[in-house]
Design a protein around this motif. Structure first.
Motif, PDB file in Angstrom:
ATOM      1  N   ARG A  58       0.838  -1.208   0.000  1.00  0.00           N
ATOM      2  CA  ARG A  58       0.000   0.000   0.000  1.00  0.00           C
ATOM      3  C   ARG A  58       0.867   1.250   0.000  1.00  0.00           C
ATOM      4  O   ARG A  58       0.606   2.218  -0.727  1.00  0.00           O
ATOM      5  CB  ARG A  58      -0.942   0.000   1.204  1.00  0.00           C
ATOM      6  N   GLU A  61       2.301   1.683  -3.410  1.00  0.00           N
ATOM      7  CA  GLU A  61       1.293   2.216  -4.327  1.00  0.00           C
ATOM      8  C   GLU A  61       1.069   3.703  -4.097  1.00  0.00           C
ATOM      9  O   GLU A  61       0.969   4.486  -5.050  1.00  0.00           O
ATOM     10  CB  GLU A  61      -0.022   1.444  -4.169  1.00  0.00           C
ATOM     11  N   MET A  62       1.016   4.091  -2.809  1.00  0.00           N
ATOM     12  CA  MET A  62       0.835   5.507  -2.496  1.00  0.00           C
ATOM     13  C   MET A  62       2.041   6.321  -2.985  1.00  0.00           C
ATOM     14  O   MET A  62       1.885   7.408  -3.562  1.00  0.00           O
ATOM     15  CB  MET A  62       0.628   5.706  -0.995  1.00  0.00           C
ATOM     16  N   ILE A  64       4.042   5.507  -5.439  1.00  0.00           N
ATOM     17  CA  ILE A  64       3.983   5.542  -6.911  1.00  0.00           C
ATOM     18  C   ILE A  64       2.957   6.579  -7.366  1.00  0.00           C
ATOM     19  O   ILE A  64       3.215   7.361  -8.294  1.00  0.00           O
ATOM     20  CB  ILE A  64       3.664   4.137  -7.474  1.00  0.00           C
ATOM     21  N   ASP A  65       1.789   6.598  -6.705  1.00  0.00           N
ATOM     22  CA  ASP A  65       0.773   7.598  -7.048  1.00  0.00           C
ATOM     23  C   ASP A  65       1.294   9.015  -6.836  1.00  0.00           C
ATOM     24  O   ASP A  65       1.104   9.893  -7.683  1.00  0.00           O
ATOM     25  CB  ASP A  65      -0.506   7.371  -6.229  1.00  0.00           C
ATOM     26  N   ASP A  66       1.966   9.218  -5.691  1.00  0.00           N
ATOM     27  CA  ASP A  66       2.549  10.539  -5.420  1.00  0.00           C
ATOM     28  C   ASP A  66       3.576  10.909  -6.479  1.00  0.00           C
ATOM     29  O   ASP A  66       3.611  12.040  -6.972  1.00  0.00           O
ATOM     30  CB  ASP A  66       3.203  10.578  -4.035  1.00  0.00           C
ATOM     31  N   LYS A  68       3.725   9.802  -9.533  1.00  0.00           N
ATOM     32  CA  LYS A  68       3.024  10.092 -10.793  1.00  0.00           C
ATOM     33  C   LYS A  68       2.438  11.497 -10.770  1.00  0.00           C
ATOM     34  O   LYS A  68       2.514  12.226 -11.763  1.00  0.00           O
ATOM     35  CB  LYS A  68       1.914   9.063 -11.038  1.00  0.00           C
ATOM     36  N   LYS A  69       1.849  11.865  -9.624  1.00  0.00           N
ATOM     37  CA  LYS A  69       1.291  13.220  -9.508  1.00  0.00           C
ATOM     38  C   LYS A  69       2.380  14.267  -9.648  1.00  0.00           C
ATOM     39  O   LYS A  69       2.192  15.269 -10.336  1.00  0.00           O
ATOM     40  CB  LYS A  69       0.567  13.383  -8.158  1.00  0.00           C
ATOM     41  N   GLN A  70       3.514  14.017  -8.981  1.00  0.00           N
ATOM     42  CA  GLN A  70       4.615  14.975  -9.063  1.00  0.00           C
ATOM     43  C   GLN A  70       5.141  15.080 -10.486  1.00  0.00           C
ATOM     44  O   GLN A  70       5.430  16.171 -10.970  1.00  0.00           O
ATOM     45  CB  GLN A  70       5.744  14.574  -8.108  1.00  0.00           C
ATOM     46  N   GLU A  72       3.437  14.489 -13.202  1.00  0.00           N
ATOM     47  CA  GLU A  72       2.418  15.204 -13.990  1.00  0.00           C
ATOM     48  C   GLU A  72       2.480  16.702 -13.708  1.00  0.00           C
ATOM     49  O   GLU A  72       2.417  17.520 -14.629  1.00  0.00           O
ATOM     50  CB  GLU A  72       1.026  14.648 -13.665  1.00  0.00           C
TER      51      GLU A  72
END
Length: 153
Positions: A58, A61-62, A64-66, A68-70, A72
């Motif tokens: 988890r 994943e968090m 990786i999401d962070d 990806k947001k950064q 972007e």
């Protein structure tokens, strides 16, 4: 009696074997109990490791999401900066073009003014020369008149 004695011996031997077997059974049961306890401990550790892995998954994943947001956001900022730079470049190119046009107009103006100045200067030189020529001519005439008056008087 002999038969009884043999049977008693067999019974005693069988009882010893039974005791040995019972002792072995007790040892085996102890070994089995230890192994079951070990298996139970391993299962508990496995469950704990599974929970830990789930938690880490988890977190990953968090993360990786962070990330990806950064990424972007960074891309958006870069695109925005690039658009701003392109806009500024276009403005500067437009300004450069206008400045070149103005410079060319000023050069033509300067050349025209210089031609007019040189033409005017030449006209003034010609007029000055004509004026000096007229002046010399008049001085010569005055000199002639003086000398004529001197001769007459």
């Amino acid at each position: 009696q002999e038969e009884k004695k043999q049977l008693t011996l067999k019974v005693e031997e069988l009882e010893r074997k039974l005791e040995t077997t019972s002792a072995q059974n007790i040892e085996f049961l102890q070994v089995i109990a230890k192994r079951e306890e070990s298996i139970h401990q391993c299962q508990l550790r496995l469950e704990e490791k599974t929970r830990e892995c789930s938690s880490l998954a988890r977190q990953l994943e968090m993360a990786i999401d962070d990330a990806k947001k950064q990424v972007e956001q960074t891309r958006e900022r870069a695109a925005s900066r690039e658009r701003a730079a392109q806009s500024k470049l276009l403005d500067l190119e437009t300004q450069l073009s206008r400045t070149k046009t103005e410079l060319n107009q000023l050069r033509r103006s300067k050349e025209d003014a210089q031609r007019r100045y040189e033409s005017r200067l030449q006209d003034l030189k010609d007029r000055l020369e004509q004026s000096e020529s007229t002046n010399r001519s008049m001085q010569n005439y005055v000199q002639f008149l003086k000398s004529s008056y001197d001769n007459v008087f």
